[in-house]
Design an enzyme around this catalytic site. Structure first.
Site, PDB file in Angstrom:
ATOM      1  N   TRP A  12       2.772   2.263  -3.336  1.00 43.37           N
ATOM      2  CA  TRP A  12       1.108   2.500  -3.645  1.00 43.37           C
ATOM      3  C   TRP A  12       0.513   1.294  -4.212  1.00 43.37           C
ATOM      4  O   TRP A  12      -0.913   1.355  -4.566  1.00 43.37           O
ATOM      5  CB  TRP A  12       1.013   3.731  -4.714  1.00 43.37           C
ATOM      6  CG  TRP A  12       1.452   4.890  -4.151  1.00 43.37           C
ATOM      7  CD1 TRP A  12       1.931   5.330  -2.775  1.00 43.37           C
ATOM      8  CD2 TRP A  12       1.493   6.222  -4.917  1.00 43.37           C
ATOM      9  NE1 TRP A  12       2.252   6.502  -2.677  1.00 43.37           N
ATOM     10  CE2 TRP A  12       1.950   7.007  -3.870  1.00 43.37           C
ATOM     11  CE3 TRP A  12       1.028   6.713  -6.151  1.00 43.37           C
ATOM     12  CZ2 TRP A  12       2.049   8.699  -4.256  1.00 43.37           C
ATOM     13  CZ3 TRP A  12       1.173   7.888  -6.228  1.00 43.37           C
ATOM     14  CH2 TRP A  12       1.535   8.795  -5.394  1.00 43.37           C
ATOM     15  N   LYS A  13       1.194   0.305  -4.679  1.00 42.62           N
ATOM     16  CA  LYS A  13       0.687  -0.931  -5.195  1.00 42.62           C
ATOM     17  C   LYS A  13      -0.040  -0.515  -6.516  1.00 42.62           C
ATOM     18  O   LYS A  13       0.263   0.235  -7.119  1.00 42.62           O
ATOM     19  CB  LYS A  13       0.134  -1.777  -4.038  1.00 42.62           C
ATOM     20  CG  LYS A  13       1.039  -2.145  -3.204  1.00 42.62           C
ATOM     21  CD  LYS A  13       0.253  -3.048  -2.142  1.00 42.62           C
ATOM     22  CE  LYS A  13       1.294  -3.320  -0.825  1.00 42.62           C
ATOM     23  NZ  LYS A  13       0.796  -4.412  -0.012  1.00 42.62           N
ATOM     24  N   HIS A  97       8.825  -8.189  -3.200  1.00 46.30           N
ATOM     25  CA  HIS A  97       7.807  -8.059  -2.425  1.00 46.30           C
ATOM     26  C   HIS A  97       7.021  -9.526  -2.445  1.00 46.30           C
ATOM     27  O   HIS A  97       7.107 -10.176  -3.365  1.00 46.30           O
ATOM     28  CB  HIS A  97       6.936  -7.013  -3.160  1.00 46.30           C
ATOM     29  CG  HIS A  97       5.794  -6.557  -1.935  1.00 46.30           C
ATOM     30  ND1 HIS A  97       4.687  -7.370  -1.884  1.00 46.30           N
ATOM     31  CD2 HIS A  97       5.530  -5.445  -1.115  1.00 46.30           C
ATOM     32  CE1 HIS A  97       4.130  -6.929  -0.936  1.00 46.30           C
ATOM     33  NE2 HIS A  97       4.391  -5.701  -0.540  1.00 46.30           N
ATOM     34  N   SER A 215       0.818  -3.431   7.939  1.00 47.75           N
ATOM     35  CA  SER A 215      -0.166  -2.431   8.340  1.00 47.75           C
ATOM     36  C   SER A 215       0.454  -1.671   9.360  1.00 47.75           C
ATOM     37  O   SER A 215      -0.132  -1.520  10.506  1.00 47.75           O
ATOM     38  CB  SER A 215      -0.862  -3.481   9.367  1.00 47.75           C
ATOM     39  OG  SER A 215      -1.627  -4.389   8.566  1.00 47.75           O
ATOM     40  N   GLY A 236       1.983   0.317   2.921  1.00 47.08           N
ATOM     41  CA  GLY A 236       1.042  -0.054   2.068  1.00 47.08           C
ATOM     42  C   GLY A 236      -0.166   1.069   2.001  1.00 47.08           C
ATOM     43  O   GLY A 236      -0.026   2.273   1.782  1.00 47.08           O
ATOM     44  N   GLY A 237      -1.222   0.372   2.418  1.00 51.34           N
ATOM     45  CA  GLY A 237      -2.491   1.311   2.491  1.00 51.34           C
ATOM     46  C   GLY A 237      -2.354   2.580   3.212  1.00 51.34           C
ATOM     47  O   GLY A 237      -2.880   3.598   2.542  1.00 51.34           O
TER      48      GLY A 237
END
Ligand code: 13P
Length: 253
Positions: A12-13, A97, A215, A236-237
Site C-alpha cells: 500500500w506504500k 524496496h 505495474s 503497488g497501485g
C-alpha cells in the site's frame, strides 16, 4: 519438503487513512475466495493492528509490513522493531524496496542486517531487487540483480534462506504503467533461480517463490504469472482497489 508457493502481496506504500485502509481490508477479506495463493496486505505501520483484526480469520490472508529497523530496540526515534511487528500479528516484512534503497539510502549491508533480524524474529522477508532503466539499457541488469541478491541474502544458511521470498521489481516499471514483458520477467526470474541453484542447490531454488512487481494490474497479471518462474506478484497501485486486487489474486497459477 517445502514446495513453491504462489504469493500476491499488496504494497500500500504511503496511501490510505486508517479508515480507508480498514475499508479496503474489509472488502478484500469479503471478496477473497478460496485460493491456493498466499495473499499479503502490506499496510502502513499504523494500520497493522486494526487490519490484523479484520483479516485474521480469513484463510490465506496475511499481514505484512513495508520495512523494519535492524536493531532490537532503543533510541531510534521514529523507527519500528521486528518485536513490535510481531506483537501486532505481522507475518511478512518487505525489505529493500527500491524506494527504500533510493530515497532512504538503504545499502546492501544494512539490508543483510534487516534480513537477519526479521528471520531471527520468526517473520518472513520479502526481499526486493531490481535495476534502473540506465542499468537495463547498459545490458547489465542480470549481474546487477544477482549482486543485490548475493549481498543481501547469501550469508544465510539454507534453513534460513528457505523462508525468504524474493521480489523482482524493475525500477522503470514501478508506478509507470510500463510493465516488464512476460519474457523480460521470465528471463530475470530464471537468472535469479539459476543463481539460487548454485548457492543452495536445486531443491531449495525450486521451492523459492520469486514474485514480479512493477505495474502489475488486473489486465496483465495472468500472462505474467503464467511464466514458469513467476510465482505471483508484489503489487503497488492496483492493490489499493479491492476488486482489481482480487482479480490479480485470481490470476495466480
Ligand atoms: P506499482 O504496482 O504501483 O507499479 O508498484 C510496484 C511496487 O513498487 C510494489 O512494491
Amino acid at each position: 519438503m517445502k514446495t513453491r508457493q504462489q504469493i500476491v502481496a499488496g504494497n500500500w506504500k504511503m496511501n490510505k487513512t486508517l479508515a480507508e485502509g480498514c475499508e479496503l481490508a474489509t472488502e478484500i477479506a469479503q471478496r477473497l475466495k478460496a485460493t491456493n495463493a498466499q495473499v499479503v496486505l502490506c499496510t502502513p505501520y499504523i494500520h497493522l493492528p486494526l487490519v490484523h483484526d479484520l483479516i485474521k480469520d480469513v484463510a490465506n490472508l496475511n499481514l505484512g509490513a513495508q520495512n523494519c529497523h535492524q536493531e532490537d530496540k532503543g533510541a531510534y526515534t521514529g523507527e519500528i522493531s521486528v518485536e513490535m511487528l510481531k506483537s501486532v500479528g505481522v507475518d511478512y516484512v518487505i525489505l529493500g524496496h527500491s524506494e527504500r534503497r533510493e530515497y532512504f539510502g538503504e545499502s546492501d549491508e544494512l539490508l543483510a542486517k534487516k534480513v537477519d533480524k526479521v528471520l531471527a524474529g520468526g517473520l518472513l522477508p520479502i526481499f526486493c531487487c531490481g535495476e534502473s532503466l540506465e542499468i537495463r539499457d547498459a545490458d547489465t541488469h542480470i549481474e546487477h540483480v544477482q549482486a543485490q541478491i548475493k549481498a543481501g541474502l547469501f550469508h544465510l544458511s539454507a534453513a534460513d534462506f528457505e523462508k525468504v521470498v524474493i521480489a523482482y521489481e524493475p525500477i522503470w516499471a514501478i508506478g509507470t504503467g510500463r510493465t516488464a514483458s512476460p519474457e523480460q520477467a521470465q528471463d530475470m526470474h530464471a537468472a535469479i533461480r539459476s543463481l539460487l541453484v548454485e548457492q543452495y542447490g536445486a531443491e531449495i531454488a525450486e521451492a523459492t517463490s520469486i514474485l514480479y512487481g512493477g505495474s502489475v494490474n488486473g489486465g496483465n497479471a495472468a500472462v505474467l504469472f503464467a511464466q514458469p518462474d513467476v510465482d505471483g506478484g508484489l503489487v503497488g497501485g492496483a492493490s489499493l482497489k479491492a476488486e482489481e486486487f482480487i482479480t490479480i489474486v485470481e490470476a495466480t497459477k
